[in-house]
Design a protein around this motif. Structure first.
Motif, PDB file in Angstrom:
ATOM      1  N   ILE A 133       0.856  -1.186   0.000  1.00 37.70           N
ATOM      2  CA  ILE A 133       0.000   0.000   0.000  1.00 37.70           C
ATOM      3  C   ILE A 133       0.893   1.236   0.000  1.00 37.70           C
ATOM      4  O   ILE A 133       1.754   1.386   0.872  1.00 37.70           O
ATOM      5  N   LEU A 135       0.855   4.934   0.804  1.00 32.95           N
ATOM      6  CA  LEU A 135      -0.005   5.816   1.601  1.00 32.95           C
ATOM      7  C   LEU A 135       0.482   7.255   1.498  1.00 32.95           C
ATOM      8  O   LEU A 135       1.589   7.584   1.936  1.00 32.95           O
ATOM      9  N   ALA A 160      -3.607   4.434  -0.828  1.00 29.75           N
ATOM     10  CA  ALA A 160      -4.493   4.824   0.266  1.00 29.75           C
ATOM     11  C   ALA A 160      -4.104   6.242   0.653  1.00 29.75           C
ATOM     12  O   ALA A 160      -2.986   6.697   0.360  1.00 29.75           O
ATOM     13  N   TRP A 162      -4.399   9.537   3.675  1.00 29.08           N
ATOM     14  CA  TRP A 162      -4.585   9.838   5.083  1.00 29.08           C
ATOM     15  C   TRP A 162      -5.781  10.762   5.314  1.00 29.08           C
ATOM     16  O   TRP A 162      -6.469  10.658   6.321  1.00 29.08           O
ATOM     17  N   SER A 167      -9.265   5.098   2.532  1.00 30.31           N
ATOM     18  CA  SER A 167      -8.444   5.160   3.730  1.00 30.31           C
ATOM     19  C   SER A 167      -7.538   3.942   3.841  1.00 30.31           C
ATOM     20  O   SER A 167      -7.737   2.931   3.155  1.00 30.31           O
ATOM     21  N   LEU A 168      -6.578   4.039   4.732  1.00 28.53           N
ATOM     22  CA  LEU A 168      -5.674   2.919   4.981  1.00 28.53           C
ATOM     23  C   LEU A 168      -6.456   1.706   5.479  1.00 28.53           C
ATOM     24  O   LEU A 168      -6.237   0.579   5.006  1.00 28.53           O
ATOM     25  N   ARG A 171      -8.365  -0.039   2.669  1.00 25.22           N
ATOM     26  CA  ARG A 171      -7.475  -0.779   1.776  1.00 25.22           C
ATOM     27  C   ARG A 171      -7.000  -2.081   2.425  1.00 25.22           C
ATOM     28  O   ARG A 171      -6.920  -3.127   1.774  1.00 25.22           O
ATOM     29  N   ILE A 185       3.193  -1.309   4.160  1.00 25.34           N
ATOM     30  CA  ILE A 185       2.640   0.035   3.999  1.00 25.34           C
ATOM     31  C   ILE A 185       3.803   1.003   3.832  1.00 25.34           C
ATOM     32  O   ILE A 185       4.671   1.105   4.708  1.00 25.34           O
ATOM     33  N   ILE A 199       0.084   7.762  11.710  1.00 24.06           N
ATOM     34  CA  ILE A 199       0.000   6.578  10.853  1.00 24.06           C
ATOM     35  C   ILE A 199       0.483   5.346  11.611  1.00 24.06           C
ATOM     36  O   ILE A 199      -0.136   4.279  11.559  1.00 24.06           O
TER      37      ILE A 199
END
Length: 236
Positions: A133, A135, A160, A162, A167-168, A171, A185, A199
């Protein structure tokens, strides 16, 4: 013609980005020709002076050192309002004050360098993962996500954000639903700070929510010789 260099970042109340900027400026200065050694840093926000005054003061210092050109590198990953509007506006004000005594050359922002993908890839070497991912912060401005999607495609990642969807968490849930259990990530941020702390906390909460899944959070880009080299290439 001798140049001085000013690295411009967003600015933060957290001291870590400023420390990283100073480290990056030192690494960048090591790449300069012997007759060019003047490197400074400035911030667009959260500074006691507006950016145009920071530029003016640094340019005046550069003139004392015999420089007649100031190259400004915006250390921003995406072409948002800061890159497209705010920095050019501040440079225009500074140039009016300096007149023709100093040529100000605004270079492309950091995120435009094609080597950014290779730099991100370096952090993924020997990484054992089923899914990746990418981010980023995210923006509601039309088209702002396109560069992130392009980078993610080249990395073989999904995106993804923030501050906007997806969103994280969403995903991660989508990936888990496909049966993949090892997820990495990669934060698309320059330096550690308040957002990367948040995060990290979110990832810890996801680990509690999905204990059967391996979630590995990579660090942000950080100050490195490789990043300094990309900045150097943007100035030429």
């Amino acid at each position: 013609m001798s140049s001085a260099y000013l690295l411009v970042s967003h600015g933060s109340r957290d001291p870590r980005p400023d420390i990283a900027m100073q480290q990056l400026a030192r690494l960048f200065s090591e790449r300069l020709p012997h007759h060019e050694h003047l490197v400074g840093t400035a911030t667009l926000e959260l500074n006691s002076q507006p950016l145009h005054q920071q530029i003016e003061h640094f340019a005046q210092k550069a003139q004392i050192y015999g420089c007649d050109r100031l190259k400004i590198v915006p250390l921003f990953l995406l072409p948002g309002v800061h890159v497209m509007t705010d920095i050019p506006g501040e440079v225009t004000i500074a140039q009016q004050t300096l007149r023709q005594e100093m040529i100000i050359d605004v270079r492309p922002h950091l995120g435009t360098h094609p080597g950014m993908v290779d730099l991100l890839n370096q952090s993924l070497v020997n990484l054992n993962t089923d899914a990746l991912i990418l981010l980023a912060h995210g923006s509601r401005r039309p088209g702002s996500q396109t560069p992130i999607e392009t980078i993610a495609h080249r990395l073989g990642a999904v995106t993804a954000y923030w501050s906007v969807a997806p969103s994280l968490e969403s995903r991660v849930k989508e990936i888990i639903a496909t049966g993949k259990g090892q997820i990495a990530i990669l934060p698309y941020f320059l330096f550690a700070g308040g957002i990367t702390d948040a995060i990290a906390q979110a990832v810890e909460e996801l680990k509690l929510q999905f204990p059967e899944v391996s979630l590995q959070l990579m660090p942000p880009l950080g100050a490195s010789a490789e990043l300094a080299n990309l900045i150097w290439e943007l100035t030429n």
